[in-house]
Scaffold this motif. Structure first.
Motif, PDB file in Angstrom:
ATOM      1  N   LEU A  75       0.850  -1.190   0.000  1.00 43.92           N
ATOM      2  CA  LEU A  75       0.000   0.000   0.000  1.00 43.92           C
ATOM      3  C   LEU A  75       0.882   1.236   0.000  1.00 43.92           C
ATOM      4  O   LEU A  75       1.837   1.331   0.787  1.00 43.92           O
ATOM      5  CB  LEU A  75      -0.891   0.024   1.244  1.00 43.92           C
ATOM      6  CG  LEU A  75      -2.181  -0.808   1.215  1.00 43.92           C
ATOM      7  CD1 LEU A  75      -2.808  -0.798   2.605  1.00 43.92           C
ATOM      8  CD2 LEU A  75      -3.159  -0.274   0.189  1.00 43.92           C
ATOM      9  N   VAL A  76       0.567   2.170  -0.862  1.00 42.92           N
ATOM     10  CA  VAL A  76       1.282   3.445  -0.911  1.00 42.92           C
ATOM     11  C   VAL A  76       0.245   4.541  -1.103  1.00 42.92           C
ATOM     12  O   VAL A  76      -0.873   4.265  -1.543  1.00 42.92           O
ATOM     13  CB  VAL A  76       2.298   3.478  -2.075  1.00 42.92           C
ATOM     14  CG1 VAL A  76       3.424   2.482  -1.851  1.00 42.92           C
ATOM     15  CG2 VAL A  76       1.608   3.218  -3.411  1.00 42.92           C
ATOM     16  N   PRO A  77       0.595   5.767  -0.799  1.00 50.12           N
ATOM     17  CA  PRO A  77      -0.375   6.840  -1.033  1.00 50.12           C
ATOM     18  C   PRO A  77      -0.785   6.890  -2.500  1.00 50.12           C
ATOM     19  O   PRO A  77       0.062   6.864  -3.391  1.00 50.12           O
ATOM     20  CB  PRO A  77       0.393   8.097  -0.622  1.00 50.12           C
ATOM     21  CG  PRO A  77       1.357   7.611   0.401  1.00 50.12           C
ATOM     22  CD  PRO A  77       1.784   6.248  -0.092  1.00 50.12           C
ATOM     23  N   GLY A  78      -2.083   6.918  -2.722  1.00 49.42           N
ATOM     24  CA  GLY A  78      -2.599   6.955  -4.082  1.00 49.42           C
ATOM     25  C   GLY A  78      -3.971   6.322  -4.146  1.00 49.42           C
ATOM     26  O   GLY A  78      -4.484   5.801  -3.151  1.00 49.42           O
ATOM     27  N   PRO A  79      -4.599   6.377  -5.306  1.00 44.52           N
ATOM     28  CA  PRO A  79      -5.949   5.829  -5.458  1.00 44.52           C
ATOM     29  C   PRO A  79      -5.947   4.321  -5.674  1.00 44.52           C
ATOM     30  O   PRO A  79      -5.036   3.779  -6.306  1.00 44.52           O
ATOM     31  CB  PRO A  79      -6.473   6.549  -6.701  1.00 44.52           C
ATOM     32  CG  PRO A  79      -5.257   6.845  -7.505  1.00 44.52           C
ATOM     33  CD  PRO A  79      -4.137   7.066  -6.525  1.00 44.52           C
ATOM     34  N   TYR A  80      -6.972   3.662  -5.182  1.00 47.32           N
ATOM     35  CA  TYR A  80      -7.160   2.229  -5.396  1.00 47.32           C
ATOM     36  C   TYR A  80      -8.599   2.009  -5.855  1.00 47.32           C
ATOM     37  O   TYR A  80      -9.540   2.257  -5.101  1.00 47.32           O
ATOM     38  CB  TYR A  80      -6.892   1.445  -4.103  1.00 47.32           C
ATOM     39  CG  TYR A  80      -5.432   1.418  -3.721  1.00 47.32           C
ATOM     40  CD1 TYR A  80      -4.621   0.348  -4.075  1.00 47.32           C
ATOM     41  CD2 TYR A  80      -4.857   2.487  -3.038  1.00 47.32           C
ATOM     42  CE1 TYR A  80      -3.269   0.339  -3.757  1.00 47.32           C
ATOM     43  CE2 TYR A  80      -3.512   2.490  -2.727  1.00 47.32           C
ATOM     44  CZ  TYR A  80      -2.722   1.404  -3.084  1.00 47.32           C
ATOM     45  OH  TYR A  80      -1.396   1.402  -2.782  1.00 47.32           O
ATOM     46  N   ASP A  81      -8.745   1.576  -7.090  1.00 46.62           N
ATOM     47  CA  ASP A  81     -10.079   1.355  -7.653  1.00 46.62           C
ATOM     48  C   ASP A  81     -10.409  -0.125  -7.649  1.00 46.62           C
ATOM     49  O   ASP A  81      -9.578  -0.968  -7.338  1.00 46.62           O
ATOM     50  CB  ASP A  81     -10.134   1.899  -9.084  1.00 46.62           C
ATOM     51  CG  ASP A  81      -9.950   3.408  -9.111  1.00 46.62           C
ATOM     52  OD1 ASP A  81     -10.419   4.068  -8.169  1.00 46.62           O
ATOM     53  OD2 ASP A  81      -9.331   3.917 -10.066  1.00 46.62           O
ATOM     54  N   HIS A  82     -11.628  -0.425  -8.061  1.00 46.01           N
ATOM     55  CA  HIS A  82     -12.091  -1.816  -8.208  1.00 46.01           C
ATOM     56  C   HIS A  82     -11.822  -2.635  -6.936  1.00 46.01           C
ATOM     57  O   HIS A  82     -11.330  -3.749  -7.005  1.00 46.01           O
ATOM     58  CB  HIS A  82     -11.411  -2.496  -9.399  1.00 46.01           C
ATOM     59  CG  HIS A  82     -11.511  -1.733 -10.668  1.00 46.01           C
ATOM     60  ND1 HIS A  82     -12.714  -1.501 -11.301  1.00 46.01           N
ATOM     61  CD2 HIS A  82     -10.569  -1.121 -11.417  1.00 46.01           C
ATOM     62  CE1 HIS A  82     -12.490  -0.792 -12.399  1.00 46.01           C
ATOM     63  NE2 HIS A  82     -11.211  -0.545 -12.481  1.00 46.01           N
TER      64      HIS A  82
END
Lengths: 204, 658
Positions: free
Chosen positions: B80-87
């Motif tokens: 996990l890193v900062p940023g968007p996670y879709d689906h």
């Protein structure tokens, strides 16, 4: 509940004859182009003071073709405010009803102005209208004995489905006679009889 | 003084105060988990705890009788890193190549869920356990429309948060980068296995597509595509029967195919298949998600079959057709499991690496699949809608436009662009019952280009030496016409496909003096600024007419409202004529016009009458003059018909006499 009387029947007959004569005049003078005639159709020509009746505002000559329709109108009606008074105005569904038309009324002593516009498409509007169209119903109440006409003024403006002005070639006014209440007639009659008896006694 | 200065500097350089602990939950109406409410907890209201590792984070907030559990997980072995996670599907049941999310509490949890989350801050302690964490999230329970939204901070610094991590600097945040350590801005992933081609050692094809017609029991009339990130694929064989399966949690599908009994499987076409193979017929049975057939009839093309060790199938490519109960409408399907690329790569029209059936904007390259507003339509396509419109300004007397002024946008209309056989551009515009066609063509022998095209005549009957132009619609067209058009933008790709087009035009029907003028913008690049509803290149905040394209911003009367907002009948100036505008015109009957351009005076006769109101009713953007959602002027004073006219009458009665 309107009361039927001999006087009322006579009045209705007179009204029908007058209306027919007016129509004959209108039709004879109507140009061949699409044109409207406005006529006011009272439910009662003779009205007892204190009673109410309705008068329907109608237009004829709309045509019944696929694009013949009234799309908007602006008409002012007037009467003698000493004889009758307006109680309410109801627009009919001719232009689309509450969901598909807008209307407004403005009123003063002895007159009311009715304006309305249809929001329907040209085709939908024409499909819902025939050649003879009721556009509004006025409820009036008799105030005092007398006779008045209920008539559209000369500035009535009617537009077709596209918003083009329609020529108005004739109008038929409504004539309404207000008669005294029966109780008043009885009192008046009794008074006259007493007066006559008194006169006869004095003469003897 | 020096000590004070040193102290001041020390204070200024000290670590910023942390925002601390926060859980905000907002539920949409109908949301099962949070419900239609707003909840907010801090460490003053409850106890916050955190656990996890580099790939998963669990936060528990215990406040009074309520406890909330939040789980965030990245796909596969990625951290996990900062940023968007879709689906993101329900944790811990997400597919090995998908993201996981779970928000539960108050005794409520989803059986299935879809959603997305964004990691705003994440720092692990020396033991690899999260110690600072911040995220926002959106979860749809049972795949429904209502969502739970929220934000969680665990000993977080709070905003502003650092930009999402982008290790390879390719503009795609690591969290959604299919190859985060190798710059690959195009994010090509030809085999759709979730690993970008730039770092994919295994180049094979795995997917399942289902095209089920209406009336088909198994597929229920749906068109579905599954790729590895949505679940696991498996193929095996028993004797000569081959079994292929996809397991996506709630969705699972299985296909069994067999050669005629006594035969050995070999690539080829197999006709006359039935549910159970016989000496003269092959076998086919496709079922899934709790549905199966008692009997089947169909066929299949076995394109690749490589057996592995034991019962394994190393590669499978099969296209099949099956009618359930032997008479139903045929379902079409394709299974690829580690198949060789030559046996079919899913279509990707825009070449952005995301196959069309999964692409949120399949005709515009958008490698990151960004979807800021979460409407399922990628930002690239939203921008397309914003930068696409067709505007007509028809003079009174013009036959085609009938004196109307119309604006069709990519948001409220279907506007299609294609090449015409004159070497030019053809557009179709459809909005409700309105249909328009526009054709622009260069003179014969010329290519379409940016520039002026004068002396145009009616397309497609123009003389070869002049340009062609034709604007027609609603059952009206010119027999002959003259006009001109100016092409402002014309862009095609390497395959000659039209990408962008912008032009202004003027047409005179039958050689008449009355003109139909207009503007056409299709994916016009300079009209794609965010926050620019009318796509005219001027941000809404600065636009003197934000709902109607007016890049020139002309405001002749200096009233702050652009001339474009003086669209006929558009009394409230919101760019759309609707019931409110017609009501405003009706209310203004007999009002003196304010200028020769008074929008209420539709017939331009100098007086506002009911005829103008009727003309405006015919200008309504929506049939029946329904009100639009655009913000507009206050309600008109006109009354709805039959809406207690007598009540209004009584109120008006108090006014004086005429």
């Amino acid at each position: 509940m309107p009361r039927e009387s001999g006087t009322a029947s006579e009045g209705r007959c007179v009204r029908r004859v007058a209306t027919a004569l007016l129509w004959l005049t209108c039709i004879a003078s109507a140009p061949s182009a699409r044109a409207l005639s406005i006529y006011l159709d009272p439910a009662q020509a003779v009205l007892t003071a204190g009673d109410s009746t309705t008068t329907t505002v109608r237009v004829m000559g709309v045509g019944d073709g696929p694009s013949d329709a009234v799309g908007a109108f602006d008409v002012t009606l007037s009467w003698d405010p000493a004889v009758i008074t307006l109680e309410s105005v109801t627009f009919t569904d001719a232009l689309g009803g509450a969901s598909h038309a807008l209307g407004s009324t403005t009123e003063g002593a002895g007159w009311v102005r009715l304006s309305a516009v249809s929001l329907l498409s040209t085709a939908a509007l024409a499909a819902g209208q025939g050649d003879d169209l009721a556009i509004a119903v006025l409820s009036v109440r008799g105030l005092a004995p007398g006779i008045t006409t209920l008539a559209p003024d000369g500035d009535a403006l009617f537009g077709d489905a596209r918003g083009v002005k329609l020529p108005i070639t004739g109008t038929a006014v409504a004539s309404i006679q207000v008669v005294p209440e029966p109780a008043s007639l009885v009192s008046l009659g009794g008074g006259l009889a007493a007066y006559a008896a008194l006169r006869r006694r004095r003469l003897r | 003084v020096k000590r004070l200065a040193a102290l001041a500097i020390a204070l200024a350089c000290a670590a910023p105060a942390r925002a601390g602990y926060l859980l905000v939950l907002d539920g949409d109406p109908g949301d099962y988990i949070v419900g239609d409410q707003h909840l907010e907890y801090t460490d003053a209201d409850g106890h916050f705890s955190i656990s996890g590792d580099a790939r998963t984070v669990h936060v528990v907030v215990a406040a009074g009788n309520a406890s909330w559990y939040l789980d965030f997980a990245s796909a596969g072995t990625r951290t996990l890193v900062p940023g968007p996670y879709d689906h993101a599907t329900r944790f811990p049941f997400q597919s090995p190549q998908g993201n996981g999310l779970s928000v539960t509490g108050g005794g409520r949890g989803c059986n299935e869920s879809v959603g997305r989350f964004g990691v705003l801050e994440l720092e692990l302690d020396p033991n690899g356990v999260p110690r600072h964490f911040a995220a926002d999230f959106e979860q749809h329970c049972e795949n429904g429309e209502p969502a739970s939204h929220g934000t969680v901070y665990y000993d977080s610094e709070g905003p502003p948060f650092a930009a999402p991590l982008d290790s390879d600097g390719d503009g795609v945040p690591d969290s959604i980068d299919d190859c985060p350590d190798v710059a690959d801005p195009a994010q090509r992933d030809v085999d759709a296995d979730g690993i970008g081609d730039a770092c994919d050692d295994v180049y094979s094809i795995t997917y399942l597509t289902i095209d089920s017609p209406a009336g088909d029991y198994i597929g229920q009339g749906k068109r579905l595509t599954y790729v590895p990130r949505e679940g696991s694929f498996h193929a095996s064989h028993g004797g000569d029967s081959v079994y292929a399966a996809f397991d996506g949690g709630s969705d699972w599908w299985g296909l069994t195919i067999s050669p005629p009994t006594g035969h050995t499987f070999a690539p080829g076409a197999y006709e006359g298949a039935q549910r159970f193979a016989g000496p003269s017929n092959p076998g086919i049975d496709f079922s899934g998600s709790g549905r199966g057939c008692d009997a089947t009839a169909g066929r299949f093309d076995l394109r690749e079959l490589v057996y592995g060790a034991g019962d394994d199938v190393d590669s499978l490519a099969v296209d099949f057709q099956q009618s359930c109960e032997a008479f139903g409408p045929p379902l079409l399907g394709s299974f690829r499991i580690d198949a060789s690329p030559q046996f079919g790569v899913l279509a990707d029209r825009d070449g952005d690496g995301t196959v069309d059936t999964l692409d949120n904007c399949p005709d515009v390259p958008n490698p990151g699949q960004a979807d800021s507003d979460g409407d399922g339509v990628g930002d690239a396509c939203d921008s397309l809608a914003d930068a696409t419109f067709v505007r007509f300004d028809s003079e009174a007397g013009d036959y085609i436009g009938q004196g109307r002024h119309e604006l069709y946008t990519g948001r409220n209309s279907s506007i299609q662009l294609e090449g015409n056989y004159g070497g030019g551009v053809s557009l179709s515009v459809t909005q409700g019952i309105d249909d328009w066609w526009l054709d622009f063509a260069p003179p014969s022998g010329e290519r379409m280009h940016v520039g002026a095209f004068g002396s145009a005549t009616r397309f497609p009957f123009q003389d070869p030496s002049v340009p062609g132009l034709d604007v027609s619609g609603e059952g009206r067209g010119c027999n002959t016409s003259t006009g001109r058009f100016d092409v402002l933008e014309y862009d095609v790709d390497a395959h000659g496909r039209l990408l962008r087009f912008a032009a202004d035009f003027e047409q005179h029907c039958e050689g008449g003096v009355h003109a139909l003028r207009g503007k056409v913008r299709y994916a016009a690049s300079y009209f794609a600024e965010p926050g620019d509803r009318d796509g005219d290149g001027v941000p809404d905040a600065d636009d003197d007419c934000p709902n109607a394209p007016d890049s020139d911003q002309i405001d002749a009367d200096h009233d702050g409202r652009g001339d474009a907002c003086t669209q006929i009948c558009d009394v409230d100036g919101n760019g759309v004529v609707d019931r409110r505008d017609v009501g405003a015109v009706l209310a203004a009957v007999d009002t003196a016009t304010t200028s020769v351009d008074d929008v209420r005076d539709a017939d331009r006769d100098g007086t506002v009458t009911v005829l103008d109101a009727r003309a405006c009713a015919l200008h309504c953007a929506i049939d029946g003059c329904a009100e639009t959602s655009l913000v507009a002027a206050p309600e008109p004073s006109a009354l709805a018909l039959a809406a207690a006219a007598s009540v209004a009458l009584a109120a008006l009665r108090r006014r004086g006499t005429r």
